[in-house]
Design a protein around this motif. Sequence first.
Motif, PDB file in Angstrom:
ATOM      1  N   ARG A   1       2.288   1.794  -3.559  1.00 19.50           N
ATOM      2  CA  ARG A   1       1.296   2.381  -4.466  1.00 19.50           C
ATOM      3  C   ARG A   1       1.098   3.861  -4.166  1.00 19.50           C
ATOM      4  O   ARG A   1       1.016   4.695  -5.083  1.00 19.50           O
ATOM      5  N   ARG A   2       1.022   4.206  -2.897  1.00 20.53           N
ATOM      6  CA  ARG A   2       0.825   5.604  -2.536  1.00 20.53           C
ATOM      7  C   ARG A   2       2.026   6.456  -2.931  1.00 20.53           C
ATOM      8  O   ARG A   2       1.870   7.562  -3.471  1.00 20.53           O
TER       9      ARG A   2
ATOM     10  N   THR B   1      -4.587   7.565  -1.504  1.00 19.04           N
ATOM     11  CA  THR B   1      -5.099   6.450  -2.299  1.00 19.04           C
ATOM     12  C   THR B   1      -6.617   6.469  -2.346  1.00 19.04           C
ATOM     13  O   THR B   1      -7.230   6.212  -3.399  1.00 19.04           O
TER      14      THR B   1
ATOM     15  N   GLU C   1       0.830  -1.207   0.000  1.00 17.23           N
ATOM     16  CA  GLU C   1       0.000   0.000   0.000  1.00 17.23           C
ATOM     17  C   GLU C   1       0.867   1.261   0.000  1.00 17.23           C
ATOM     18  O   GLU C   1       0.546   2.247  -0.690  1.00 17.23           O
TER      19      GLU C   1
END
Length: 430
Positions: free
Chosen positions: A128-129, A417, A125
């Motif tokens: 991705r951020r 996100t 996560e």
Amino acid sequence: MLLLRSALVCAASVFSVAAFAASPTPLGSPASIGVISPALRDAVRATWEASPEVQAARAERDAASARARAADQPLYNPTLSVDAENADVDRRTAGLGLTLDLSGKRRARTAEGQAQLRASEASFEIARRDVALRWLRTWSAAALAAQQSEFGKRRVELMRRFDDLAAQRLSVGDISSPERDLAGLALGEAHIQQATLVSTEASLRASLLAIAGDEGVALPPLPVAPPPNSQAIMPRAAQDLPELREARARVERSDAAIDVARRNRIPDPTVSLIGGQVRSGPFNDRVTDRVIGLSVSIPLPVLNTGRAEVDAARADADAAAAGLRTRELTLRAGQRETRARYDALRDAVVSFRGGRAAALDDRTALLEKLWRAGEISTSDFLVQLKQSLDTALSGLDLESRTWQAWFDYLAATGHLTDWIEGTTQQDASP
């Protein structure tokens, strides 16, 4: 003479900015306040799919998932043994042995694997951020560079027309030859400035290519409306931030590793069941007996007690706990810093848009009217035009830096996100 040359360049540049500001800006459908535009969302999602960094984080998460499944499997497999002996006594036996996990090693390793999986999911996560944050920051800078490059093109065209007009006025004797040369120098300088703007835009697009790996993607424009006030976004609870979830999972993994090291010090017994037949006696009168045996073996932890592994696991756990506290302090300070920076930039944008600094067209027309009427001198007129140009360019840069600060604030509060996916529209509404 130098002042006159700079003033002429600035005057033409301001008129180019005014002409660009008066023309329709190709911004398309502006994003609503607090809501990401579909084009921008699709661009970020495409970046996630193409980013090698996200792919590596996804692979690490999948590997952690596989290791967690492996840790939940039984530690020991049964062993099969077959013995045959021909001598005075013929022996044929088969045995089945199994090491018993009486100390709970499997349960401890399962807990460690699950904690590592949670840490890998949080790391995915975060990856991705971070990729989205870098792309959004670079995109906003590239969008600004594209606007500046468009300004530059119009400035070159106006300077070319200004140079042609100077040549005509020189032919009729309205200006001197040095003043005609200043017009030519101003055109050359406009070309140099345009080359700089184009190279800056190319550099930023190369940065986007390094992040996303796709050079054919069209850049979405910056939204017309400024991002919302920071009070519209409430920071997530500390325990919900991905950095703290990752750090906390690593602490849990370290604690589980201590338990694993402790249980590894306890030897596990191996139980074997043996069965078969034994033939003995003279060859013509042999007796066949069935045999059944049970054996138990256990290793003796004498040469290696495993104490050093326990000490190492405890030290790793202490380091992980300290890292958790450090991460928490860093995130708290980052939230305060990004919010203060974003609020300051956003207030400046709102003030700039509502003040006279943004009224470039009206101010330029008024200055030209006063100059033609002889109420202000040429030098004052050109100095004020230069100030107008600098202010207009500063306003563009301010818009870009405000959006970058908005992305930083969303990342610090744990909402970047969600904002991209469109799941914080209710929280982000003004």
